[in-house]
Design a protein around this motif. Structure first.
Motif, mmCIF file in Angstrom:
data_model
loop_
_atom_site.group_PDB
_atom_site.id
_atom_site.type_symbol
_atom_site.label_atom_id
_atom_site.label_comp_id
_atom_site.label_asym_id
_atom_site.label_seq_id
_atom_site.Cartn_x
_atom_site.Cartn_y
_atom_site.Cartn_z
ATOM 1 N N GLU A 136 0.728 -1.137 -0.132
ATOM 2 C CA GLU A 136 -0.047 -0.177 -0.121
ATOM 3 C C GLU A 136 0.792 1.227 0.079
ATOM 4 O O GLU A 136 0.545 2.261 -0.738
ATOM 5 C CB GLU A 136 -0.943 -0.106 1.234
ATOM 6 N N CYS A 137 1.991 1.162 0.889
ATOM 7 C CA CYS A 137 2.856 2.439 0.875
ATOM 8 C C CYS A 137 3.352 2.626 -0.598
ATOM 9 O O CYS A 137 3.573 3.820 -0.879
ATOM 10 C CB CYS A 137 3.959 2.174 1.937
ATOM 11 N N ALA A 138 3.903 1.563 -1.012
ATOM 12 C CA ALA A 138 4.539 1.756 -2.359
ATOM 13 C C ALA A 138 3.752 2.171 -3.285
ATOM 14 O O ALA A 138 3.900 3.174 -4.167
ATOM 15 C CB ALA A 138 5.141 0.455 -2.539
ATOM 16 N N THR A 139 2.446 1.699 -3.354
ATOM 17 C CA THR A 139 1.432 1.952 -4.383
ATOM 18 C C THR A 139 1.076 3.504 -4.297
ATOM 19 O O THR A 139 0.938 4.254 -5.271
ATOM 20 C CB THR A 139 0.243 1.309 -4.436
ATOM 21 N N LYS A 140 0.663 4.063 -2.916
ATOM 22 C CA LYS A 140 0.480 5.260 -2.961
ATOM 23 C C LYS A 140 1.543 6.317 -3.199
ATOM 24 O O LYS A 140 1.192 7.490 -3.489
ATOM 25 C CB LYS A 140 -0.228 5.378 -1.445
ATOM 26 N N LEU A 141 2.808 5.976 -2.857
ATOM 27 C CA LEU A 141 3.697 6.815 -2.655
ATOM 28 C C LEU A 141 4.142 7.101 -4.303
ATOM 29 O O LEU A 141 4.445 8.030 -4.881
ATOM 30 C CB LEU A 141 4.970 6.669 -2.037
ATOM 31 N N LYS A 142 4.129 6.012 -5.029
ATOM 32 C CA LYS A 142 4.452 6.017 -6.255
ATOM 33 C C LYS A 142 3.335 6.882 -7.059
ATOM 34 O O LYS A 142 3.629 7.664 -7.899
ATOM 35 C CB LYS A 142 4.387 4.526 -6.892
ATOM 36 N N ALA A 143 2.009 6.523 -6.853
ATOM 37 C CA ALA A 143 0.980 7.266 -7.493
ATOM 38 C C ALA A 143 1.296 8.892 -7.203
ATOM 39 O O ALA A 143 0.877 9.832 -8.084
ATOM 40 C CB ALA A 143 -0.260 6.947 -6.783
ATOM 41 N N VAL A 144 1.928 9.442 -5.950
ATOM 42 C CA VAL A 144 2.059 10.841 -5.895
ATOM 43 C C VAL A 144 3.144 11.134 -6.959
ATOM 44 O O VAL A 144 3.133 11.882 -7.432
ATOM 45 C CB VAL A 144 2.692 10.946 -4.559
#
Ligand code: SF4
Lengths: 750, 180
Positions: A136-144
């Protein structure tokens, strides 16, 4: 409920056989249903009761990083002690160092990755697996990153384990928006001011142990405790050094001082300029050193000619005689004087100038590279390990202070305010991803309301910490880190603390004193966490070290050492050292570089706002048993000093009808009231225009069950922030308070 | 009895879909029926059959009660928290529990496991029951489990928001209570 049914009866009547069979069937498919026990024949007690000494500990209850050993009995850490082999702290550790045991076994510590299924600020936690958390952290940070660019992420790190994540976000992801509290709310100003003046960051590198005079500006050693630093100071006093302390308050250091300069807060630069002007006029400075190493000395002496003793006496509210006395005492003992550069120096928003003045005074007295002066020990070399810098240029390009052409002497990273304002306004670009790693910006950064606003507008907030500090309440995903007693993470090196002793160097590394794993938690160390995140975000190719252990070993390689070898050497490698004396430094009395950047080229006094009528200036400092908020939940330390009394001048108190020990609250110039209360300490040992308290109390996070609401959180009263024009760091002592007793606001008579 | 202790220990573990399924609840339900705890059974049934996502509320509640919460962890599941002056983990009572395990020939697998976690103590009781050490079982309950469990249970009951954990601590209480 059938109350009359007893267990015995139940066991007799229930069709247990069927139930048992069903139960085993139900859990059989579950892998971890196995028992946490192994069979082991009983051995007589004593054979396992012996206490083992685990070596290689490095304390992190404060940043000083004393070397430790752990007394471990049967897997449990029972006591921490200084490593007897240490040539730094030796066998001594301070109260906080001792209390590390209580951090290790604090039931409030973070244990598992958490997902916030409630709201930011009012979280409801659900325990989740590392895989789910990292995904989740990776997906969300990558999306940013994909939507707003790498600069859309901000990281607020603190402590040695946060360095690896910090450099990842800066160098590999490419965001400049990194704000270290240790720079922007603490010592960054000191470092860049000294670099601009003497070419080096000063650390606390004054040879107090061998000084003939020690000059402290606000330093309150004894209340501020760092073991080998205190050793140097006390050795100096023991050897007969004169002590001059400039402080509006009768601090622990003042109690040992030859001269107490009870200065009006904010005017220190005027005081320093007058001393230097006097020394120059009287010819009492080190002419040889200045001639050989001074730059722009003529412009400097002309430029400060206005700073007469009389002017400073009036400005600083101290007797003219006393300024002269201080100057003469320094001159009489020069060059063997320790002009202490300070540590927490972000006070009034005019701090770069004060630090410049301290560095110039050091040069003027020729107190560089000599016994008792400004001298850095020559430590051993070790290697580097970490991340490559594929995106460093991108980060540089988007640095907010560079884009706005402000704060040209900013310490590394980006000034906190610029990040916060950009996030809140979306200009010049959006900042939508937030990472806090070991830092609690709710308490370190002034103006909590704005910080919360910044957090609320984020697309994603990730927090990694050891304890549930205030910032954890704002996390979407919360990650638990292993503590400094359970992980590898830092190489601590240096020299013997007293340069009068035979020259030696040491290399030690933080190693776990107890095992980091147990069945009741899933804490991880930062290199593992960061690598797993990096892989998932698509940056796996840049990973250079597999684990914290691997990182330490890589760094040790240059010194021909390994962790294994260090353990064999009881946690500390010693080798012959080098004489640190004799190195002169050029002194930029007048700085062309500063002039070109549009700042005063010579140290300049900039007046600061005065307290409005009825208010006194709020200043804060350290308590020996606390490292601010970080130790608030420690029961041992809490019991030593559960609240932070607020110092008030006795004459004022009398007029206000306050008695020592009265319960009070504070209200500041903006009408902000303290959330909690404390007691007043009535004393002649403080100026009438100043009130003082120890910083770090009154946390609002109720998960900190010990420290919550105990004492007053001075940070909540720091709503007005002065920004230092050269560095962009926060000045936090331009706030003013009145007292409240029983709901009644009491003005403070001047 | 060993099965029952083990069932209780399992029930206190973090609820995940790999064990908390229909068959688990049918055993629990049967249990409650045998005991005549009809209201409890009813409340529990309702809480899991009303919603499609019945598991997450139990997970959130487990986290809030035992792991991490605002305003604070309601009831850390360790004996020392209730038995030592400063409420820290791994106090003297934890060491005594460990010594008891050893005297009975059992060792915790993890070297830094905190010995008096509720799950360990229940698992240990299961082992004693399995070996037919009734006296030792009673002694362990008396010396190590009962001294703190009631305070733990009281904290849970005072703040619990999901029927599952109310039922569970009452169930544990039923089986470990001293019988006169
Ligand atoms: S001074 Fe105290 S808290 Fe700081 S590192 Fe040393 S022992 Fe630890």
């Amino acid at each position: 409920m059938a109350l009359n049914l007893t267990r015995r009866k139940f066991l007799q009547t229930a069709s247990l056989a069927a139930a048992s069979a069903a139960m085993s069937g139900c859990f059989a498919r579950q892998a971890n249903a196995s028992t946490p026990f192994v069979k082991k024949p009983f051995t007589a007690p004593g054979s396992f009761a012996g206490t083992k000494t685990a070596v290689g500990g490095v304390c992190e209850m404060c940043f000083w990083r004393c070397q430790l050993v752990g007394k471990v009995r049967d897997g449990k850490l029972v006591k921490l002690e200084g490593n007897p082999k240490s040539i730094d702290n030796g066998q001594s550790i301070c109260a906080r160092g001792n209390a590390g045991v209580k951090l290790l076994y604090d039931p409030d510590r973070l244990k598992f990755p958490m997902k916030n299924v409630g709201k930011r600020g009012a979280p409801e936690w659900k325990r989740i697996s590392w895989t789910e958390a990292l995904d989740e952290c990776a997906t969300k940070l990558k999306a940013v990153v994909d939507k707003h660019g790498p600069q859309g992420i901000a990281i607020f790190p603190h402590g040695s384990s946060a360095k690896y994540p910090m450099t990842f976000f800066e160098n590999v992801v490419g965001t400049p928006n990194n704000s270290e509290a240790s720079f922007f709310q603490c010592r960054g100003i000191r470092d860049t001011a000294y670099v601009a003046t003497l070419g080096v960051a000063p650390g606390e590198n004054v040879d107090m142990a061998n000084a003939k005079a020690i000059f402290l500006l606000g330093g309150h050693f004894g209340e501020n405790v760092h073991v080998s630093h205190l050793k140097r100071y006390l050795k100096g006093l023991e050897n007969g050094a004169k002590l001059i302390v400039v402080d509006p308050r009768f601090s622990a250091s003042v109690s040992k001082a030859d001269i107490w300069v009870k200065i009006k807060p904010g005017t220190d630069t005027a005081f320093l300029l007058a001393i230097m002007n006097y020394l120059i006029k009287e010819g009492k400075y080190d002419k040889k050193y200045v001639a050989e190493h001074g730059k722009g000395f003529d412009e400097f002496s002309k430029g400060i000619a206005h700073a007469t003793l009389k002017w400073a006496a009036k400005t600083c509210d101290v007797p003219e005689k006393q300024i002269k006395q201080v100057a003469d005492m320094l001159a009489a003992n020069a060059p063997n004087v320790s002009i202490h550069p300070g540590r927490h120096v972000s006070w009034h928003g005019n701090d770069f100038q004060r630090e410049r003045a301290l560095a110039c005074l050091t040069g003027l007295l020729g107190a560089i590279g000599v016994k008792g002066g400004f001298v850095a020990g020559k430590g051993p070399k070790t290697g580097k390990a970490g991340w490559p810098k594929p995106m460093a240029e991108h980060a540089e390009k988007f640095a907010l202070h560079k884009m706005a052409k402000v704060y040209k002497f900013s310490p590394p990273g980006t000034p906190t305010d610029l990040i916060r304002n950009a996030a809140v306004t979306g200009k010049p670009y959006a900042i939508k991803g937030f990472v806090a790693w070991g830092q609690n910006p709710i308490q370190t950064v002034p103006d909590q309301a704005l910080t919360i606003k910044m957090l609320e507008q984020m697309d994603f907030v990730m927090v990694c910490d050891v304890m549930p500090t205030d910032i954890t309440m704002y996390a979407d995903i919360l990650l638990p880190e292993s503590s400094y007693l359970e992980r590898y993470d830092h190489i601590q090196k240096g020299t013997q603390w007293n340069f009068a002793d035979p020259h030696q160097q040491f290399i030690s590394a933080r190693m776990p004193l107890v095992s980091p794993t147990a069945a009741d938690h899933e804490r991880k160390e930062s290199v593992w966490i960061m690598n797993e995140l990096a892989k998932r975000m698509g940056y796996g190719e840049h990973i250079k070290v597999k684990s914290a252990e691997d990182m330490i070993n890589t760094m040790l390689k240059d010194a021909n050492l390994t962790i294994e070898q260090l353990v064999k050497e009881d946690g500390i490698h010693l080798q012959p050292g080098v004489d640190p004396y004799g190195k002169a430094l050029d002194v930029e009395f007048h700085s062309a570089e500063l002039a070109e950047a549009g700042y005063p080229a010579i140290p300049t006094y900039v007046p600061v706002p005065e307290p409005p009528k009825g208010f006194a200036r709020l200043v804060y400092g350290r308590a020996p048993m606390h490292t601010f908020n970080r130790t608030q939940n420690n029961t041992w330390l809490h019991n030593e000093m559960p609240i932070n009394p607020v110092w008030l001048n006795d004459e004022c108190a009398k007029k206000m009808g306050l008695k020592d020990g009265d319960t009070i609250e504070l209200v500041n110039q903006d009408g902000v009231k303290s959330r909690t209360s404390s007691v007043v300490k009535v004393t002649p040992g403080i100026r009438k225009d100043t009130v003082y308290t120890a910083h770090g109390y009154g946390t609002m996070n109720k998960a900190m069950t010990v420290g919550v609401g105990a004492g007053i959180d001075d940070q909540s009263l720091i709503t007005k922030v002065a920004v230092d024009p050269e560095t962009g760091a926060h000045g936090m002592r331009n706030n003013f308070v009145k007292f409240i007793k029983n709901g009644k606001v009491l003005s403070i008579p001047a | 009895m060993a099965e029952i202790y083990r069932f209780l220990a399992q029930s206190m573990r973090y609820p995940t879909s790999d064990w908390m399924q229909a068959d688990y609840f049918s055993i629990l339900d049967a249990f409650l029926a045998e005991l005549g705890w009809d209201d409890e059974a009813q409340a529990l049934r309702q809480s899991i059959s009303d919603k499609t996502d019945w598991l997450e509320p139990i997970q959130v509640e487990h986290t809030r009660l035992f792991v991490n919460a605002i305003p604070k962890v309601v009831a850390p599941p360790y004996g020392s928290v209730y038995l030592s002056d400063d409420g820290m983990l791994y106090g003297p009572s934890a060491e005594k529990a460990k010594a008891f395990y050893r005297e009975q020939g059992f060792e915790l697998v993890g070297e830094s496991d905190i010995p008096d976690h509720i799950n360990f103590e229940l698992e240990f009781l299961a082992l004693l029951a399995e070996e037919g050490k009734t006296q030792e079982e009673e002694l362990f309950l008396q010396k190590h489990f009962r001294p703190w469990f009631p305070s733990f249970r009281a904290r849970v009951l005072a703040e619990v928001r999901h029927p599952y954990y109310r039922v569970l601590v009452n169930l544990i209480d039923f089986f470990i209570r001293e019988e006169l």
